[in-house]
Design an enzyme around this catalytic site. Structure first.
Site, mmCIF file in Angstrom:
data_model
loop_
_atom_site.group_PDB
_atom_site.id
_atom_site.type_symbol
_atom_site.label_atom_id
_atom_site.label_comp_id
_atom_site.label_asym_id
_atom_site.label_seq_id
_atom_site.Cartn_x
_atom_site.Cartn_y
_atom_site.Cartn_z
ATOM 1 N N HIS A 286 27.584 35.944 18.345
ATOM 2 C CA HIS A 286 26.323 35.463 17.789
ATOM 3 C C HIS A 286 25.862 36.299 16.601
ATOM 4 O O HIS A 286 26.148 37.487 16.511
ATOM 5 C CB HIS A 286 25.221 35.377 18.857
ATOM 6 C CG HIS A 286 24.714 36.683 19.394
ATOM 7 N ND1 HIS A 286 24.282 36.840 20.699
ATOM 8 C CD2 HIS A 286 24.544 37.905 18.819
ATOM 9 C CE1 HIS A 286 23.864 38.081 20.889
ATOM 10 N NE2 HIS A 286 24.019 38.741 19.767
ATOM 11 N N ASP B 249 14.866 37.975 15.100
ATOM 12 C CA ASP B 249 14.613 37.426 16.436
ATOM 13 C C ASP B 249 13.613 38.256 17.233
ATOM 14 O O ASP B 249 13.283 39.386 16.854
ATOM 15 C CB ASP B 249 15.937 37.282 17.210
ATOM 16 C CG ASP B 249 16.921 38.424 16.940
ATOM 17 O OD1 ASP B 249 16.459 39.523 16.580
ATOM 18 O OD2 ASP B 249 18.126 38.220 17.088
HETATM 19 C C1 F6R Z 1 19.520 41.701 16.812
HETATM 20 C C2 F6R Z 1 20.417 40.558 16.753
HETATM 21 C C3 F6R Z 1 21.751 40.565 17.419
HETATM 22 C C4 F6R Z 1 22.485 41.907 17.352
HETATM 23 C C5 F6R Z 1 23.804 41.824 18.105
HETATM 24 C C6 F6R Z 1 24.546 43.149 18.132
HETATM 25 O O1 F6R Z 1 18.327 41.456 16.091
HETATM 26 O O2 F6R Z 1 20.051 39.594 16.168
HETATM 27 O O3 F6R Z 1 22.527 39.547 16.847
HETATM 28 O O4 F6R Z 1 22.708 42.251 16.028
HETATM 29 O O5 F6R Z 1 23.595 41.392 19.419
HETATM 30 O O6 F6R Z 1 23.843 44.059 18.910
HETATM 31 P P1 F6R Z 1 24.353 45.570 19.078
HETATM 32 O O7 F6R Z 1 24.223 46.199 17.723
HETATM 33 O O8 F6R Z 1 23.370 46.157 20.064
HETATM 34 O O9 F6R Z 1 25.757 45.494 19.563
#
Ligand code: F6R
Length: 261
Positions: free
Chosen positions: A138, A67
């Protein structure tokens, strides 16, 4: 879906990095699907160390990130292109021309999604897709209610995601409210998926994604339908799982995990 619980965050991260490195060793010209976010920083630290120690060679690897924020260019410190260069690509021997993220500045949003899908297909598809999970369940930015067969497209972020990520922006209100993201369908097309979940704040959503019903309200739950997904958790993130004893049993007894115990 296989579920592996490691006692500490460091061990969960180490296992994730080793699985990725072993993919590259087995298939040097592999296509990696990559993620950003706080969880992944430690994984990329380990991969950088392995690359510097000569243990894994990224020279033939192609990557596709999940993304990118709409409205942010590659030089913006909050863009995911910047994140990837800063945390991984600048420190390993990958050819940056082979690293792909959606273009956050694309004017034709529909075309950007279609072209990104075409680029993945032209590359022969993704061998291993690395994922984290958001507080709202997500994967990528496939927010609750996303179609489970969605493809790369522009998506409005939820207030939950906004609150999760705006802390990285200065000022916080400058965080974009939309992003390009691979779809759930795009992710499910990967040959293998590795979902890494760490920390107590993810325990509830992890249990819903892994042991709850498959639902577009928790898009990570769609991975239950994927034939080759492993979810790696640390003990804190695994706290609300009901089948912990079984997951540990599988890791202790399945021959394929022998070298990783
Ligand atoms: C990032 C992405 C998101 C993150 C998710 C967790 O490219 O696609 O789905 O993996 O929001 O983020 P953290 O690791 O910051 O809790």
């Amino acid at each position: 879906m296989e579920v592996i619980i490691r006692p500490t965050t460091a061990q969960a991260v180490e296992l994730t990095a080793r699985l990725l490195a072993d993919t590259v060793k087995a298939k040097p010209a592999c296509k990696l699907g990559l993620a950003t976010g706080a969880t992944m920083e430690a994984v990329y630290d380990v991969l950088v160390k392995m690359n510097k120690a000569g243990e894994v060679d990224f020279s033939q690897v192609t990557s596709f990130n999940l993304d990118e924020y709409i409205g942010l260019g590659p030089d913006d410190v909050n863009s995911y292109r910047y994140y990837m260069n800063h945390h991984l690509f600048d420190h390993i021997n990958i050819d940056k021309r082979n690293t792909h993220l959606p273009n956050g500045l694309a004017e034709d949003e529909l075309a950007e999604g279609i072209n990104y899908e075409a680029d993945i297909e032209d590359a022969g598809g993704i061998d291993v897709q690395l994922l984290g999970i958001g507080n709202d369940g997500h994967v990528g930015f496939n927010e609750p209610g996303s179609s489970l067969s969605s493809r790369t497209r522009a998506k409005s972020l939820t207030p939950v995601t906004y609150r999760q990520n705006c802390v990285y922006f200065n000022p916080p209100e400058s965080m974009p409210k939309r992003a390009f993201t691979m779809g759930v369908g795009t992710i499910l097309d990967a040959n293998r998926v590795i979902l890494l979940i760490t920390g107590a704040r993810k325990a509830e959503i992890a249990a819903r994604a892994i042991e709850g019903p498959v639902t577009s309200m928790v898009t990570a739950s769609a991975l239950q339908m994927h034939p080759n997904t492993v979810v790696i958790l640390d003990a804190d993130a695994a706290a609300q799982l009901t089948l912990k004893e079984y997951y540990d049993w599988v890791f202790a007894n399945e021959p394929k995990w022998k070298n990783y115990r």
